[in-house]
Design an enzyme around this catalytic site. Structure first.
Site, PDB file in Angstrom:
ATOM      1  N   HIS A   1     -33.006 -10.613  19.905  1.00 50.92           N
ATOM      2  CA  HIS A   1     -34.102  -9.904  19.241  1.00 50.92           C
ATOM      3  C   HIS A   1     -33.834  -8.440  19.549  1.00 50.92           C
ATOM      4  CE1 HIS A   1     -38.267  -9.467  17.606  1.00 50.92           C
ATOM      5  NE2 HIS A   1     -38.032  -8.276  18.120  1.00 50.92           N
TER       6      HIS A   1
ATOM      7  N   LYS B   1     -31.445 -17.253  23.790  1.00 50.39           N
ATOM      8  CA  LYS B   1     -32.159 -16.206  23.045  1.00 50.39           C
ATOM      9  C   LYS B   1     -32.690 -15.128  23.979  1.00 50.39           C
ATOM     10  CE  LYS B   1     -34.320 -14.120  19.689  1.00 50.39           C
ATOM     11  NZ  LYS B   1     -35.312 -14.591  18.741  1.00 50.39           N
TER      12      LYS B   1
ATOM     13  N   HIS C   1     -32.129 -19.543  12.212  1.00 51.39           N
ATOM     14  CA  HIS C   1     -33.179 -18.905  13.041  1.00 51.39           C
ATOM     15  C   HIS C   1     -34.539 -19.386  12.554  1.00 51.39           C
ATOM     16  CE1 HIS C   1     -34.789 -15.269  15.363  1.00 51.39           C
ATOM     17  NE2 HIS C   1     -35.856 -15.925  14.912  1.00 51.39           N
TER      18      HIS C   1
ATOM     19  N   ASP D   1     -36.227 -16.989  10.097  1.00 50.77           N
ATOM     20  CA  ASP D   1     -37.262 -16.507  11.025  1.00 50.77           C
ATOM     21  C   ASP D   1     -38.647 -16.935  10.544  1.00 50.77           C
ATOM     22  OD1 ASP D   1     -38.243 -15.378  13.322  1.00 50.77           O
ATOM     23  OD2 ASP D   1     -38.237 -13.332  12.557  1.00 50.77           O
TER      24      ASP D   1
ATOM     25  N   HIS E   1     -38.685 -20.856  13.741  1.00 45.38           N
ATOM     26  CA  HIS E   1     -39.766 -21.172  14.690  1.00 45.38           C
ATOM     27  C   HIS E   1     -40.467 -22.434  14.210  1.00 45.38           C
ATOM     28  CE1 HIS E   1     -39.450 -17.284  16.790  1.00 45.38           C
ATOM     29  NE2 HIS E   1     -39.046 -16.856  15.595  1.00 45.38           N
TER      30      HIS E   1
ATOM     31  N   HIS F   1     -32.275 -11.515  12.565  1.00 44.29           N
ATOM     32  CA  HIS F   1     -33.176 -10.898  11.583  1.00 44.29           C
ATOM     33  C   HIS F   1     -32.967  -9.379  11.466  1.00 44.29           C
ATOM     34  CE1 HIS F   1     -35.356 -10.384  15.327  1.00 44.29           C
ATOM     35  NE2 HIS F   1     -35.822 -11.602  15.334  1.00 44.29           N
TER      36      HIS F   1
HETATM   37  O1  DOR Z   1     -42.483 -11.891  13.271  1.00 44.67           O
HETATM   38  C1  DOR Z   1     -42.081 -12.548  14.221  1.00 44.67           C
HETATM   39  N1  DOR Z   1     -42.637 -13.731  14.557  1.00 44.67           N
HETATM   40  N2  DOR Z   1     -41.074 -12.066  14.935  1.00 44.67           N
HETATM   41  C2  DOR Z   1     -40.681 -12.654  16.064  1.00 44.67           C
HETATM   42  O2  DOR Z   1     -39.779 -12.156  16.674  1.00 44.67           O
HETATM   43  C3  DOR Z   1     -41.373 -13.860  16.588  1.00 44.67           C
HETATM   44  C4  DOR Z   1     -42.034 -14.581  15.520  1.00 44.67           C
HETATM   45  C5  DOR Z   1     -43.028 -15.606  16.023  1.00 44.67           C
HETATM   46  O3  DOR Z   1     -42.680 -16.389  16.915  1.00 44.67           O
HETATM   47  O4  DOR Z   1     -44.160 -15.635  15.530  1.00 44.67           O
HETATM   48 ZN    ZN Z   2     -37.788 -15.278  15.313  1.00 45.15          ZN
END
Ligand code: DOR
Ligand code: ZN
Length: 343
Positions: free
Chosen positions: A136, A99, A13, A247, A15, A174
């Site tokens: 989520h 997702k 997971h 995450d 970003h 998460h």
């Molecule tokens: O803290 C987070 N940041 N939770 C999420 O679900 C998305 C993520 C983000 O893309 O910044």
């Molecule tokens: Zn995330």
């Protein structure tokens, strides 16, 4: 144990963003992890297989040639996702999951699902084509306390989802509560969960230690100590339903240190070292490999990696800030001591 060699891990997971930010953060992940499940919450979101293919090419183009890394792509579920798109995703070699964000739950989730009732046919198609659903798992209703949103999601939606789609592979992403751990433990084998390093290392006091700490603000929020302990027990316990998902979610310092700061913690700089610390603190270093390198590929039905990494106990200082895209990112552990080092 002061050192350990494990199969090279994956991040289930992550970003990565796009453009200059992607360029800045990708080496941190690729240095440690062979593969990562890449979140689709770009602006605009990655909702089609064609967009996922183009995003994948941008990631590969941003990868320093010396690093070996495979992005595993996901689609962003919306009220308008079609069953045809699910079929295309299942036929593709590179889309590995879909997702679900409840609309408005977190960063770039405005196009998320407004009501699970709207996506029933799509979930049917995913079940049929055996494409995993990544959740989520938070409700967004304003009247629900922000610290309770995961537990209420389980009660109101997840129980029903697992009942209505008994063969759909799902990952509760998460997880942050003992409630989530219990739910996943009791569910069928194809219901799994990822756990972040920050939810294993911190409790909610970290958001308010001596003042407001925006760099510890993420969603779902970090919870009480009793929940952190339940997560740690699940992670180190060897149950194959739990696996590593950082995450890691980069935001610039200015976006975090603001009157309405963004949610997200950047842990990618030294994620595997942070997980090693959790496992070592719990006298379970011998189970790090299962959590970081085996349970995830087994769930996703991908081969485990064949190369290895080596970690040793050694103190070093995490920089107070990292340069990224002409701005700064404040990483998890900024300016503080790390206890493990990846060779
Ligand atoms: O803290 C987070 N940041 N939770 C999420 O679900 C998305 C993520 C983000 O893309 O910044
Ligand atoms: Zn995330």
């Amino acid at each position: 144990m002061d050192q350990i060699t494990i199969i090279r891990p994956d991040d289930w997971h992550l970003h990565l963003r796009d453009g200059a930010m992607l360029q800045a953060v990708l080496p941190d992940t690729a240095r440690q992890f062979a593969r990562a499940i890449v979140m689709p919450n770009l602006k605009p979101p990655v909702t089609t297989v064609a967009q996922a293919a183009a995003y994948r090419e941008r990631i590969l183009a941003a990868l320093p040639p010396a690093l070996d890394f495979t992005p595993l792509m996901t689609l962003y579920l919306t009220d308008n996702t079609t069953t045809d798109e699910i079929e295309r995703a299942a036929d593709s070699e590179f889309v590995h999951a879909v997702k679900y964000y409840p609309a408005g739950a977190t960063t770039n989730s405005d196009n998320g699902v407004t009501d699970l009732g709207h996506v029933q046919a799509v979930l049917e198609a995913m079940q049929k084509h055996d494409l995993p659903l990544l959740l989520h798992g938070e409700v967004t209703a304003a009247e629900i306390d922000v610290f309770d949103r995961e537990a209420v999601f389980i009660e109101r939606h997840l129980q029903r989802l697992t009942h209505d789609f008994p063969a759909l592979r799902m990952v509760l992403e998460h997880v942050t509560t003992a409630d989530a751990v219990q739910f996943v433990e009791a569910a069928e084998a194809h219901v799994a969960a990822t756990i972040t390093a920050h939810h294993l290392l911190l409790n909610r006091n970290a958001m308010f230690a001596g003042g407001l700490r925006p760099h510890h603000y993420c969603l779902p929020l970090i919870k009480r100590e009793q929940h952190r302990q339940a997560l740690a027990a699940a992670a180190v316990g060897g149950n194959p339903k739990f696996f590593l998902g950082t995450d890691s979610a980069p935001h610039t310092r200015t976006a975090k240190e603001s009157d309405c700061g963004c949610a997200g913690i950047y842990s990618a700089r030294a994620a595997i070292e942070l997980y090693a610390e959790v496992f070592a603190d719990n006298n379970a270093l011998q189970r790090l490999e299962g959590f970081a390198s085996c349970h995830g590929p087994d769930f996703y039905r991908l081969p485990r990696n064949t190369s290895t990494i080596h970690l040793r106990r050694e103190c070093w200082q995490m920089p107070p800030a990292l340069e990224a895209a002409g701005e700064q990112i404040v990483p998890l552990r900024a300016g503080a001591t790390m206890q493990w080092r990846l060779d």
